[in-house]
Design a protein around this motif. Structure first.
Motif, mmCIF file in Angstrom:
data_model
loop_
_atom_site.group_PDB
_atom_site.id
_atom_site.type_symbol
_atom_site.label_atom_id
_atom_site.label_comp_id
_atom_site.label_asym_id
_atom_site.label_seq_id
_atom_site.Cartn_x
_atom_site.Cartn_y
_atom_site.Cartn_z
ATOM 1 N N ASP A 62 0.802 -1.214 0.000
ATOM 2 C CA ASP A 62 0.000 0.000 0.000
ATOM 3 C C ASP A 62 0.840 1.270 0.000
ATOM 4 O OD1 ASP A 62 -2.488 -1.281 -0.038
ATOM 5 O OD2 ASP A 62 -2.258 -1.773 2.079
ATOM 6 N N VAL A 63 2.146 1.077 0.057
ATOM 7 C CA VAL A 63 3.030 2.232 -0.103
ATOM 8 C C VAL A 63 3.596 2.146 -1.512
ATOM 9 C CG1 VAL A 63 5.054 3.437 0.779
ATOM 10 C CG2 VAL A 63 3.633 2.103 2.335
ATOM 11 N N ASN A 84 -1.352 4.412 0.581
ATOM 12 C CA ASN A 84 -2.783 4.112 0.603
ATOM 13 C C ASN A 84 -3.209 3.564 1.948
ATOM 14 O OD1 ASN A 84 -3.200 4.943 -2.040
ATOM 15 N ND2 ASN A 84 -2.538 2.961 -2.844
ATOM 16 N N LEU A 85 -2.303 3.609 2.924
ATOM 17 C CA LEU A 85 -2.640 3.119 4.253
ATOM 18 C C LEU A 85 -3.434 4.195 4.989
ATOM 19 C CD1 LEU A 85 0.907 1.773 5.098
ATOM 20 C CD2 LEU A 85 -1.102 0.350 4.761
ATOM 21 N N PRO A 86 -4.592 3.837 5.548
ATOM 22 C CA PRO A 86 -5.347 4.849 6.286
ATOM 23 C C PRO A 86 -4.578 5.294 7.524
ATOM 24 C CG PRO A 86 -6.394 2.674 6.466
ATOM 25 C CD PRO A 86 -5.246 2.535 5.519
ATOM 26 N N THR A 112 -4.265 17.069 3.800
ATOM 27 C CA THR A 112 -3.203 16.923 2.799
ATOM 28 C C THR A 112 -3.110 15.458 2.381
ATOM 29 O OG1 THR A 112 -1.970 18.797 3.686
ATOM 30 C CG2 THR A 112 -0.723 17.213 2.392
ATOM 31 N N ASP A 113 -2.925 15.236 1.097
ATOM 32 C CA ASP A 113 -2.807 13.860 0.602
ATOM 33 C C ASP A 113 -1.481 13.254 1.037
ATOM 34 O OD1 ASP A 113 -5.204 14.200 -0.721
ATOM 35 O OD2 ASP A 113 -4.224 14.963 -2.530
ATOM 36 N N PRO A 114 -1.484 11.961 1.415
ATOM 37 C CA PRO A 114 -0.210 11.309 1.747
ATOM 38 C C PRO A 114 0.552 10.971 0.478
ATOM 39 C CG PRO A 114 -2.044 9.812 2.109
ATOM 40 C CD PRO A 114 -2.640 11.099 1.614
ATOM 41 N N VAL A 134 2.334 4.874 10.203
ATOM 42 C CA VAL A 134 0.954 4.771 10.676
ATOM 43 C C VAL A 134 1.053 4.458 12.156
ATOM 44 C CG1 VAL A 134 -1.238 3.553 10.471
ATOM 45 C CG2 VAL A 134 0.188 3.888 8.446
ATOM 46 N N GLY A 135 0.589 5.398 12.988
ATOM 47 C CA GLY A 135 0.762 5.226 14.425
ATOM 48 C C GLY A 135 2.242 5.190 14.744
ATOM 49 N N ASP A 136 2.705 4.129 15.429
ATOM 50 C CA ASP A 136 4.140 4.054 15.701
ATOM 51 C C ASP A 136 4.806 2.991 14.846
ATOM 52 O OD1 ASP A 136 3.037 1.911 16.904
ATOM 53 O OD2 ASP A 136 3.979 2.196 18.865
#
Lengths: 154, 103
Positions: A62-63, A84-86, A112-114, A134-136
């Motif tokens: 997803d990256v 594309n990771l939420p 902002t788009d990632p 994403v998070g940690d």
């Protein structure tokens, strides 16, 4: 023949200089607020990721990383990454074999788009990583970019 | 003081794409001049962009970002006529802010 030997010798000296990878002491240097010195001055990718305070990165489909297969000029290599990771909060670019692998780190503010693109320098052919936090946790995708002319200013 | 940045911001639907070309040497500190002395590092460490007072881009850079850096990003909510302001700060405390109008 002699000339060839000379050129090779010169290249070796140059390579040693770049490989040392030491930032000269600079009296004028004052780091910008919020700059993660430890991460940007890490000499290996593993160290940089550790300095970012993340668990070891895992590969993810997803990256998405866009990078040229062959870069003729290592001074300017266009990299772009989309996650594309939420819940992606940061996107980073790492060139594994550069003296300082971590190249750029973008925050992803709300709205902002990632998705970011940036030009980087590459000293030699190397794996290039796009990181997404994403998070940690860190996720990455990797691509090899072949460099025909290094961007170390030699 | 350095030269102005070239900023192009374009709204398409609800998305605004911003492209920035910064004028900066981005010295790594690893390069030697013709006399064989190391050229001291000078590079942008922090760059950010705001739209209507909201941060829409905030990045940290290392020495390996190219000379005269290029950046592209996009955000939601920009309208034609709005302003986008971009600021960078380098490791010597030099800074510069430029504005562009969204087209």
């Amino acid at each position: 023949m002699e000339r060839r030997v000379f050129i090779q010798g010169g290249a070796a000296v140059l390579g040693a200089g770049m490989g040392a990878g030491l930032l000269p002491q600079d009296a004028l240097a004052q780091n910008a607020p919020g700059w993660t010195k430890a991460a940007f001055e890490s000499k290996t990718m593993a160290e940089a990721i550790k300095a970012l305070g993340a668990a070891p990165a895992t590969e993810s489909k997803d990256v998405l990383l866009q990078a040229p297969e062959i870069a003729e000029n290592g001074n300017v290599v266009r990299l772009s990454a989309v996650s594309n990771l939420p819940g992606t909060t940061q996107i980073g670019f790492v060139v594994e074999k550069n003296p300082f692998p971590l190249s750029a780190l973008f925050d992803v503010p709300a709205g902002t788009d990632p998705s970011f693109a940036v030009n980087v320098k590459m000293g030699q052919t190397s794996n290039v990583y796009a990181l997404a936090r994403v998070g940690d946790k860190l996720f990455y995708s990797v691509k090899e970019v072949k460099v025909t002319l290094g961007g170390c200013g030699g | 003081m350095s030269d102005p940045m070239r900023i192009r911001a374009q709204a398409q639907g609800d998305k605004t794409t911003v492209r920035i070309l910064v004028s900066h040497e981005m010295e790594t500190g690893l390069r030697r001049d013709t006399a064989g002395k190391l050229v001291p590092a000078q590079f942008i460490q922090s760059i950010s962009a705001t739209h209507n007072g909201n941060t829409v881009m905030n990045a940290q850079w290392g020495t390996s970002v190219s000379k005269n850096p290029f950046v592209q990003f996009s955000f939601k909510g920009g309208k034609a006529g709005d302003k986008v302001a971009v600021t960078w700060v380098d490791n010597r405390g030099d800074k510069r802010t430029d504005e562009a109008v969204i087209a």
